[in-house]
Design an enzyme around this catalytic site. Structure first.
Site, PDB file in Angstrom:
ATOM      1  CG  HIS A  19       4.114   6.456  -6.454  1.00  0.00           C
ATOM      2  ND1 HIS A  19       4.705   5.761  -5.504  1.00  0.00           N
ATOM      3  CD2 HIS A  19       3.336   5.742  -6.859  1.00  0.00           C
ATOM      4  CE1 HIS A  19       4.339   4.481  -5.384  1.00  0.00           C
ATOM      5  NE2 HIS A  19       3.223   4.685  -6.416  1.00  0.00           N
ATOM      6  CE  LYS A  43      -3.452  -3.036  -4.433  1.00  0.00           C
ATOM      7  NZ  LYS A  43      -2.600  -2.205  -5.349  1.00  0.00           N
ATOM      8  NE  ARG A  92       4.198   0.445 -12.316  1.00  0.00           N
ATOM      9  CZ  ARG A  92       3.976   0.175 -10.964  1.00  0.00           C
ATOM     10  NH1 ARG A  92       4.847   0.228 -10.088  1.00  0.00           N
ATOM     11  NH2 ARG A  92       2.640  -0.609 -10.792  1.00  0.00           N
ATOM     12  CB  SER A 130       5.460   0.543  -3.525  1.00  0.00           C
ATOM     13  OG  SER A 130       5.139   1.664  -3.893  1.00  0.00           O
TER      14      SER A 130
END
Ligand code: ADP
Length: 162
Positions: A19, A43, A92, A130
């Site tokens: 990030h 989430k 990504r 993460s």
């Protein structure tokens, strides 16, 4: 001339060096960067919105023109409220693409002026998620090389390992 503002939204559960790589790239292009931490209740984040804000804010303290906010509603509302020029997302591997395309097109339906710019991180962060950081931490592994210092300090404080 009006300053150019970029909004970088995400769950940031927690913020990682990937990030930060994106924030650095964005801040070279835009006058102001707003890192917007979404509640993302669906989430089931490990860290509360306040905890995610605290460690992101501490991690970004030395970045010029970068600020952190939290938000709970729709991204398009935040986009309008902050008079943002573009939204930034990181791309990504190819696996990110389909989800990002869906979200971007849906946001554009909600708000026709909505524009997204995608940036790719340095290759060392391509496989950094993460969720992986949390998994490694939970199992007792080292996370130092993947996250800024405030993340490690926060996790140690809120989720001490025995
Ligand atoms: P979200 O729930 O919105 O996907 P994340 O915190 O997982 O929240 O990601 C926020 C944004 O940052 C997304 O655009 C994601 O693709 C990007 N991102 C996450 N990790 C990385 C990384 N290692 N390198 C580059 N971009 C990343």
């Amino acid at each position: 001339m009006k300053e150019k503002i970029a909004l970088y939204p995400g769950t940031f559960d927690p913020i990682t060096n990937g990030h930060l790589d994106i924030v650095k790239r964005v801040s070279r292009i835009f006058d102001r960067v707003i890192v917007a931490i979404a509640e993302s209740a669906h989430k089931n984040p490990l860290l509360s919105l306040e905890q995610r804000y605290e460690i992101a804010d501490r991690s970004l303290r030395d970045f010029d023109g970068v600020e952190c906010i939290t938000f709970k509603g729709l991204l398009v509302d935040e986009f309008k409220k902050n008079r943002v020029d573009v939204v930034i997302r990181g791309l990504r591997a190819i696996s990110d693409f389909e989800y990002e395309l869906m979200i971007t097109l849906m946001n554009r339906k909600l708000e026709p002026d909505f524009e997204t710019v995608f940036l790719m991180p340095s290759e060392e962060y391509i496989y950094l998620h993460s969720s992986l950081v949390k998994e490694i931490y939970r199992m007792g592994g080292r996370i130092d090389c993947h996250v800024p210092k405030p993340v490690k300090e926060g996790l140690n404080k809120w989720f001490p390992r025995t």
